[in-house]
Write a protein that holds these residues in place. Structure first.
Motif, short mmCIF file in Angstrom:
data_model
loop_
_atom_site.label_atom_id
_atom_site.label_comp_id
_atom_site.label_asym_id
_atom_site.label_seq_id
_atom_site.Cartn_x
_atom_site.Cartn_y
_atom_site.Cartn_z
N LEU A 14 45.51 69.13 -62.28
CA LEU A 14 45.35 68.20 -63.39
C LEU A 14 46.38 67.08 -63.33
CD1 LEU A 14 44.69 70.72 -66.31
CD2 LEU A 14 43.04 69.11 -65.33
N LYS A 15 47.61 67.41 -63.00
CA LYS A 15 48.66 66.39 -62.92
C LYS A 15 48.36 65.35 -61.84
CE LYS A 15 52.26 69.64 -64.39
NZ LYS A 15 53.39 70.47 -63.93
N THR A 16 47.90 65.83 -60.68
CA THR A 16 47.63 64.89 -59.59
C THR A 16 46.42 64.02 -59.89
OG1 THR A 16 46.35 66.57 -58.38
CG2 THR A 16 48.69 66.36 -57.83
N ARG A 17 45.40 64.59 -60.57
CA ARG A 17 44.23 63.78 -60.93
C ARG A 17 44.61 62.75 -62.00
NH1 ARG A 17 42.17 64.80 -56.37
NH2 ARG A 17 44.35 65.41 -56.20
N ARG A 18 45.43 63.15 -62.95
CA ARG A 18 45.87 62.25 -64.02
C ARG A 18 46.66 61.07 -63.46
NH1 ARG A 18 50.63 62.69 -67.05
NH2 ARG A 18 51.00 64.84 -66.42
N ALA A 19 47.47 61.35 -62.43
CA ALA A 19 48.33 60.31 -61.85
C ALA A 19 47.53 59.23 -61.13
CB ALA A 19 49.34 60.95 -60.90
N ARG A 20 46.26 59.50 -60.80
CA ARG A 20 45.46 58.51 -60.08
C ARG A 20 44.91 57.41 -60.99
NH1 ARG A 20 40.93 61.86 -56.85
NH2 ARG A 20 40.23 62.06 -59.02
N LEU A 21 44.92 57.65 -62.29
CA LEU A 21 44.26 56.75 -63.23
C LEU A 21 45.25 55.82 -63.91
CD1 LEU A 21 41.92 59.44 -64.82
CD2 LEU A 21 41.36 57.84 -62.97
N ARG A 22 44.75 54.70 -64.38
CA ARG A 22 45.55 53.71 -65.09
C ARG A 22 45.01 53.53 -66.51
NH1 ARG A 22 50.10 53.41 -63.24
NH2 ARG A 22 50.35 51.43 -64.36
N PRO A 23 45.88 53.29 -67.50
CA PRO A 23 45.41 53.14 -68.89
C PRO A 23 44.45 51.98 -69.07
CG PRO A 23 47.75 52.55 -68.66
CD PRO A 23 47.35 53.24 -67.39
N GLU A 24 44.64 50.90 -68.28
CA GLU A 24 43.76 49.75 -68.43
C GLU A 24 42.31 50.06 -68.05
OE1 GLU A 24 46.48 48.88 -64.80
OE2 GLU A 24 46.63 49.81 -66.80
N PHE A 26 40.71 52.41 -69.18
CA PHE A 26 40.07 52.95 -70.37
C PHE A 26 40.31 52.06 -71.59
CE2 PHE A 26 41.19 56.32 -67.45
CZ PHE A 26 40.05 57.09 -67.39
N GLY A 27 40.87 50.87 -71.33
CA GLY A 27 41.12 49.95 -72.44
C GLY A 27 42.26 50.38 -73.33
N LEU A 28 43.17 51.20 -72.82
CA LEU A 28 44.30 51.67 -73.61
C LEU A 28 45.44 50.65 -73.55
CD1 LEU A 28 44.39 55.41 -72.46
CD2 LEU A 28 43.50 54.51 -74.62
N PRO A 29 46.13 50.45 -74.64
CA PRO A 29 47.24 49.49 -74.66
C PRO A 29 48.42 50.00 -73.83
CG PRO A 29 47.18 50.71 -76.72
CD PRO A 29 45.94 51.10 -75.96
N ILE A 30 49.10 49.08 -73.17
CA ILE A 30 50.30 49.43 -72.40
C ILE A 30 51.50 48.92 -73.18
CG2 ILE A 30 51.52 49.15 -70.22
CD1 ILE A 30 48.86 48.62 -68.88
N ASP A 42 49.15 62.68 -73.45
CA ASP A 42 48.54 62.41 -74.75
C ASP A 42 47.33 61.50 -74.61
OD1 ASP A 42 49.86 59.42 -75.82
OD2 ASP A 42 50.76 60.45 -74.14
N GLU A 43 47.33 60.63 -73.59
CA GLU A 43 46.19 59.75 -73.38
C GLU A 43 44.99 60.53 -72.85
OE1 GLU A 43 48.63 55.61 -72.39
OE2 GLU A 43 48.19 57.03 -70.78
N VAL A 44 45.24 61.46 -71.95
CA VAL A 44 44.15 62.31 -71.45
C VAL A 44 43.57 63.14 -72.59
CG1 VAL A 44 43.55 64.23 -69.93
CG2 VAL A 44 45.07 62.43 -69.10
N ALA A 45 44.46 63.71 -73.41
CA ALA A 45 44.01 64.53 -74.54
C ALA A 45 43.16 63.69 -75.50
CB ALA A 45 45.21 65.11 -75.27
#
Length: 285
Positions: A14-24, A26-30, A42-45
């Protein structure tokens, strides 16, 4: 794999899959400086519709129940492909059958060897569940080297491709071939983690191969029987263009047969030439 080890591997996956993605994506604010590569827990949740504490426990390897619906949601958020989704379900629920921990495989029947031999100029070999080559035809010996002369460790396909210089010369794109091998092996490892033999093999590979040591923590997996294009550079006949296809053996599910078929007439002629030379040498002897 025992339940505790499977939870630990799930957490790492799960950690390695999560690390591949960027918040942008999904339209999440940085906001502010991010210490975490990729998405935060918290973003994945939030995206998966589960509690932050619950998802944190999952990544910590705690013993909690996970429903199919939640796994499907996580697979969607983490943008897993078909093979990764299957792997997620196995790690979380043990839904993929685990191979028998006993690796002692008796001799193949004469029928199995007859299939290998009947493939003629197409190189083919059989591997057990941890990638030990246990049977082969003459063409495979001509293309990949004489398996009879190899030590028991050198008959392990993963060990051989990462530790023997000859393989870097044989595979035109060695890096691609080695990465494909390690991804297939990683899927097998996660189903046998904790087994002393396979753990020692991984430890030895980390010490023997800088590439294996660098790629192993990425936890990339691939398990496909679809044909792969490979390009070989044989020391006697030169370039060989082949398809590599893995076949599961229904009567021996822990075994797999790997068959290499020609992609061009030129390759077919060269493979026939190699086998003809071997047969000529056999007659002389």
């Amino acid at each position: 794999m025992d339940h505790e080890r499977r939870r630990a591997e799930l957490a790492d996956f799960l950690k390695t899959r999560r690390a591949r993605l960027r918040p942008e994506q999904f339209g999440l604010p940085i906001v502010g400086r991010r210490r975490t590569p990729g998405l935060r827990r918290d973003e994945v949740a939030q995206l998966a519709g589960v509690g932050v504490s619950w998802y944190t426990w999952l990544e910590q390897g705690r013993d909690i129940t996970v429903s199919d619906q939640v796994l499907e949601s996580l697979a969607s958020v983490l943008q897993l492909d078909v093979e990764e989704r299957s792997h997620l379900f196995f790690l979380a629920r043990g839904m993929v059958p685990v191979a028998d921990g006993n690796r002692e495989v008796g001799p193949l029947t004469s029928g199995h060897q007859a299939v290998l031999d009947a493939l003629g100029t197409s190189p083919a070999y059989v591997m057990d569940q941890v990638f030990n080559v246990i049977a082969w035809n003459e063409s495979a010996g001509q293309v990949f080297g004489d398996f009879v002369l190899r030590s028991e460790r050198d008959r392990n396909a993963i060990w051989y491709i990462f530790t023997h210089p000859s393989q870097r010369k044989l595979f035109v794109d060695w890096e691609q071939a080695a990465q494909h091998a390690i991804m297939s092996f990683r899927a097998v490892y996660d189903r046998n983690a904790g087994d002393m033999w396979i753990e020692q093999l991984v430890t030895d590979l980390k010490q023997a191969s800088p590439e294996f040591c660098a790629w192993w923590p990425l936890h990339d997996i691939e398990w496909s029987c679809d044909p792969h294009e490979k390009e070989l550079n044989h020391p006697q006949v030169g370039r060989l263009m082949v398809y590599s296809t893995t076949l599961v053996m229904p009567d021996a599910p822990t075994l797999q047969m790997v068959v290499f078929t020609s992609r061009s007439t030129d390759t077919a002629v060269k493979l026939a030439t190699l086998l003809k030379r071997e047969n000529s040498h056999t007659l002389v002897r």
